[in-house]
Design a protein around this motif. Structure first.
Motif, PDB file in Angstrom:
ATOM      1  N   ASN A  11      -0.993  -5.456  11.068  1.00 35.82           N
ATOM      2  CA  ASN A  11      -0.768  -6.675  10.275  1.00 35.82           C
ATOM      3  C   ASN A  11      -0.262  -6.340   8.878  1.00 35.82           C
ATOM      4  N   GLU A  12      -0.697  -5.197   8.306  1.00 26.06           N
ATOM      5  CA  GLU A  12      -0.198  -4.790   6.996  1.00 26.06           C
ATOM      6  C   GLU A  12       1.281  -4.426   7.069  1.00 26.06           C
ATOM      7  N   GLU A  13       1.650  -3.700   8.125  1.00 19.60           N
ATOM      8  CA  GLU A  13       3.064  -3.347   8.288  1.00 19.60           C
ATOM      9  C   GLU A  13       3.927  -4.599   8.434  1.00 19.60           C
ATOM     10  N   GLN A  14       3.458  -5.575   9.180  1.00 20.87           N
ATOM     11  CA  GLN A  14       4.227  -6.791   9.377  1.00 20.87           C
ATOM     12  C   GLN A  14       4.397  -7.552   8.073  1.00 20.87           C
ATOM     13  N   ILE A  15       3.326  -7.598   7.263  1.00 17.43           N
ATOM     14  CA  ILE A  15       3.412  -8.293   5.976  1.00 17.43           C
ATOM     15  C   ILE A  15       4.404  -7.593   5.055  1.00 17.43           C
ATOM     16  N   ILE A  16       4.343  -6.261   4.984  1.00 18.42           N
ATOM     17  CA  ILE A  16       5.274  -5.521   4.127  1.00 18.42           C
ATOM     18  C   ILE A  16       6.700  -5.694   4.613  1.00 18.42           C
ATOM     19  N   ALA A  17       6.910  -5.688   5.936  1.00 21.07           N
ATOM     20  CA  ALA A  17       8.261  -5.901   6.475  1.00 21.07           C
ATOM     21  C   ALA A  17       8.776  -7.295   6.110  1.00 21.07           C
ATOM     22  N   ASP A  18       7.897  -8.304   6.164  1.00 14.76           N
ATOM     23  CA  ASP A  18       8.309  -9.655   5.767  1.00 14.76           C
ATOM     24  C   ASP A  18       8.675  -9.699   4.285  1.00 14.76           C
ATOM     25  N   PHE A  19       7.918  -8.985   3.451  1.00 20.64           N
ATOM     26  CA  PHE A  19       8.232  -8.941   2.021  1.00 20.64           C
ATOM     27  C   PHE A  19       9.587  -8.272   1.779  1.00 20.64           C
ATOM     28  N   ILE A  20       9.876  -7.215   2.525  1.00 22.53           N
ATOM     29  CA  ILE A  20      11.160  -6.538   2.368  1.00 22.53           C
ATOM     30  C   ILE A  20      12.303  -7.480   2.730  1.00 22.53           C
ATOM     31  N   LEU A  60       8.318   3.646  -2.485  1.00 22.90           N
ATOM     32  CA  LEU A  60       7.607   3.207  -3.679  1.00 22.90           C
ATOM     33  C   LEU A  60       6.845   1.909  -3.433  1.00 22.90           C
ATOM     34  N   LEU A  61       7.407   1.040  -2.598  1.00 24.85           N
ATOM     35  CA  LEU A  61       6.737  -0.212  -2.288  1.00 24.85           C
ATOM     36  C   LEU A  61       5.425   0.044  -1.542  1.00 24.85           C
ATOM     37  N   ILE A  62       5.457   0.933  -0.542  1.00 24.30           N
ATOM     38  CA  ILE A  62       4.244   1.256   0.214  1.00 24.30           C
ATOM     39  C   ILE A  62       3.253   2.004  -0.673  1.00 24.30           C
ATOM     40  N   LYS A  63       3.759   2.898  -1.510  1.00 24.33           N
ATOM     41  CA  LYS A  63       2.871   3.611  -2.424  1.00 24.33           C
ATOM     42  C   LYS A  63       2.163   2.634  -3.368  1.00 24.33           C
ATOM     43  N   GLY A  64       2.916   1.686  -3.911  1.00 27.36           N
ATOM     44  CA  GLY A  64       2.301   0.690  -4.784  1.00 27.36           C
ATOM     45  C   GLY A  64       1.274  -0.160  -4.073  1.00 27.36           C
ATOM     46  N   TYR A  65       1.530  -0.457  -2.798  1.00 24.81           N
ATOM     47  CA  TYR A  65       0.560  -1.243  -2.021  1.00 24.81           C
ATOM     48  C   TYR A  65      -0.727  -0.457  -1.816  1.00 24.81           C
ATOM     49  N   LEU A  66      -0.605   0.826  -1.466  1.00 20.09           N
ATOM     50  CA  LEU A  66      -1.796   1.645  -1.250  1.00 20.09           C
ATOM     51  C   LEU A  66      -2.604   1.789  -2.544  1.00 20.09           C
ATOM     52  N   GLU A  67      -1.913   1.969  -3.666  1.00 22.42           N
ATOM     53  CA  GLU A  67      -2.627   2.108  -4.937  1.00 22.42           C
ATOM     54  C   GLU A  67      -3.260   0.793  -5.357  1.00 22.42           C
ATOM     55  N   ALA A  68      -2.594  -0.321  -5.059  1.00 25.73           N
ATOM     56  CA  ALA A  68      -3.177  -1.616  -5.403  1.00 25.73           C
ATOM     57  C   ALA A  68      -4.444  -1.890  -4.589  1.00 25.73           C
ATOM     58  N   CYS A  69      -4.499  -1.354  -3.362  1.00 27.35           N
ATOM     59  CA  CYS A  69      -5.685  -1.526  -2.517  1.00 27.35           C
ATOM     60  C   CYS A  69      -6.720  -0.418  -2.737  1.00 27.35           C
ATOM     61  N   TYR A 110       9.766  -3.043  -7.574  1.00 26.42           N
ATOM     62  CA  TYR A 110       8.833  -3.478  -8.607  1.00 26.42           C
ATOM     63  C   TYR A 110       8.011  -4.671  -8.147  1.00 26.42           C
ATOM     64  N   PHE A 111       8.393  -5.317  -7.065  1.00 27.45           N
ATOM     65  CA  PHE A 111       7.701  -6.514  -6.602  1.00 27.45           C
ATOM     66  C   PHE A 111       6.590  -6.120  -5.634  1.00 27.45           C
ATOM     67  N   THR A 112       5.367  -6.387  -6.022  1.00 23.82           N
ATOM     68  CA  THR A 112       4.228  -6.137  -5.137  1.00 23.82           C
ATOM     69  C   THR A 112       4.078  -7.306  -4.166  1.00 23.82           C
ATOM     70  N   PRO A 113       3.401  -7.093  -3.045  1.00 26.41           N
ATOM     71  CA  PRO A 113       3.160  -8.210  -2.119  1.00 26.41           C
ATOM     72  C   PRO A 113       2.468  -9.397  -2.786  1.00 26.41           C
ATOM     73  N   LYS A 114       1.568  -9.134  -3.711  1.00 27.00           N
ATOM     74  CA  LYS A 114       0.872 -10.220  -4.390  1.00 27.00           C
ATOM     75  C   LYS A 114       1.832 -11.047  -5.227  1.00 27.00           C
ATOM     76  N   VAL A 115       2.774 -10.386  -5.916  1.00 25.03           N
ATOM     77  CA  VAL A 115       3.760 -11.107  -6.730  1.00 25.03           C
ATOM     78  C   VAL A 115       4.626 -11.993  -5.853  1.00 25.03           C
ATOM     79  N   ILE A 116       5.053 -11.471  -4.704  1.00 19.10           N
ATOM     80  CA  ILE A 116       5.908 -12.264  -3.807  1.00 19.10           C
ATOM     81  C   ILE A 116       5.145 -13.464  -3.264  1.00 19.10           C
ATOM     82  N   ASN A 117       3.891 -13.262  -2.898  1.00 17.45           N
ATOM     83  CA  ASN A 117       3.079 -14.388  -2.395  1.00 17.45           C
ATOM     84  C   ASN A 117       2.902 -15.461  -3.459  1.00 17.45           C
TER      85      ASN A 117
END
Length: 426
Positions: free
Chosen positions: A76-85, A102-111, A292-299
């Motif tokens: 489900n995380e992969e699907q969400i990141i793919a939708d954000f891309i 960098l997007l995946i790295k930022g997601y892992l660090e944010a979590c 630079y856009f995190t999943p939270k920013v896009i949501n």
């Protein structure tokens, strides 16, 4: 010539035996791998099944690495990141493999997650390749063009305005442009008066120079938002924020530049707080890369009816609204404030970090007095609002009232009389 006693059946038998040996070696290797996965040491399994220990270790490590890589992100995380891309691509951002890393790295660090098999939480290229295949994404070759080519620049600008036309009409108070600027704590070199024969002038100063990054944002209606001030440090000291600009927020990064987390912090604390009470469509224009856009920013952007778009690539600072309205004004005013501060305090070293916030507050007071007019003229000059695909790129200067014919005639007469008098006496 003697006939050969070689029979074709011998070659066929050899091929059959060789094939049987390969099958046996493959089966033994699979059995050894299964034994290692059940806990048997590699050297014991290699001796017991008659396979090379190095070959067995290579296969085991490859399978172990592949299994770990697949378990970094849940489906489900992969699907969400793919939708954000896909959402970022739809907004017009060109993402490459490194951007996705960098997007995946930022997601892992944010979590607050650490992938021990990724160096600094940065995925490997093989993982990104499998990620793209699993999520129905595709590689597409991006053709390079000359960034300063006039024809291509016009095409990019035409595409940009076509994109704005497709978005539709948006009120000026809902159109924002953001950008990052850098200010130094030292006014740098200045012109001084010296003797004619002097070739080099040295100025003795203590301390060290430091640049700070500031995120600025303004609207087409003339609203200038509070800034995000980013210091170059591994942590933020509270006294660095004393007496700063009204409504400003502060952060610190090891490079002194805004990163993914700093951008998300600015979006939530400044931009979102400004527009969240407004349910109308908002357009935010910038030139930040897509990672630079995190999943939270896009949501949050989708929930609050905010659409991001990127300026055409190759744009010079003068082609950006904030570049037209604020850059030169900010730099000149900042140098004046720093010079006055050093004269008043009689200090020759650069301004300390404790005093920067206070001086930035003075700068923002001066900017706020003229921001509304400058921003409106800048958006008009760029053609963003009112919409104009062929803007003038110049801010309209204040013109003096027209002179009457009699005044102009008297001035011309005086010039002609002087010229004739000089010619006569010569």
């Amino acid at each position: 010539m003697a006939k050969s006693n070689h029979k074709p059946i011998i070659k066929s038998e050899y091929e059959y035996l060789h094939y049987d040996a390969e099958m046996l070696e493959s089966e033994m290797l699979e059995a050894a791998i299964a034994a290692v996965e059940q806990g048997m040491p590699c050297d014991t399994a290699a001796k017991g099944y008659g396979v090379a220990e190095s070959t067995l270790r290579d296969h085991v490590h490859h399978l172990e690495h592949k299994m770990k890589s697949l378990l970094v992100l849940k489906p489900n995380e992969e699907q969400i990141i793919a939708d954000f891309i896909q959402q970022l691509v739809q907004w017009g951002y060109d993402l490459d493999t490194f951007d996705i890393k960098l997007l995946i790295k930022g997601y892992l660090e944010a979590c607050d997650e650490i992938a021990i098999h990724f160096k600094d939480n940065l995925p490997e290229t093989s993982f990104i390749r499998s990620f793209i295949e699993r999520n129905n994404l595709n590689h597409c070759l991006s053709h390079n063009i000359k960034p300063f080519d006039t024809v291509m620049r016009q095409k990019r600008m035409a595409q940009f305005f076509n994109h704005l036309q497709a978005i539709g009409d948006i009120l000026p108070q809902n159109i924002f442009h953001y950008d990052e600027i850098a200010l130094s704590n030292d006014p740098q070199a200045k012109t001084v008066i010296t003797r004619r024969s002097t070739r080099r002038v040295l100025s003795a100063k203590e301390g060290h120079n430091m640049n700070i990054s500031i995120m600025v944002c303004g609207s087409a209606a003339g609203q200038f938002l509070p800034p995000l001030i980013c210091y170059k440090s591994s942590y933020l000291v509270k006294k660095w924020t004393n007496a700063g600009p009204t409504g400003a927020v502060y952060t610190a990064t090891t490079t002194g530049l805004l990163d993914m987390q700093a951008f998300a912090f600015w979006f939530e604390r400044i931009l979102l707080e400004t527009v969240k009470q407004n349910s109308e469509q908002k357009l935010v224009i910038g030139n930040y890369p897509g990672h630079y856009f995190t999943p939270k920013v896009i949501n949050l952007a989708l929930e609050n009816n905010i659409q991001f778009t990127d300026l055409p690539k190759g744009c010079t600072p003068i082609q950006r609204p904030l570049g037209i309205a604020m850059y030169k004004f900010l730099q000149n005013e900042w140098k004046t404030i720093l010079s006055n501060y050093q004269k008043e305090t009689n200090k020759i070293e650069p301004v300390s970090m404790q005093q920067l916030a206070m001086l930035l507050s003075q700068l923002w007071l001066k900017v706020g007095q003229q921001a509304d007019t400058h921003l409106q003229e800048a958006f008009r000059a760029n053609g963003i609002y009112p919409r104009n695909p062929t803007p003038s790129k110049k801010i309209t200067q204040k013109q003096d009232p027209p002179k009457d014919v009699e005044t102009i005639g008297k001035a011309i007469d005086a010039v002609l009389i002087d010229l004739l008098r000089n010619s006569r006496y010569q």
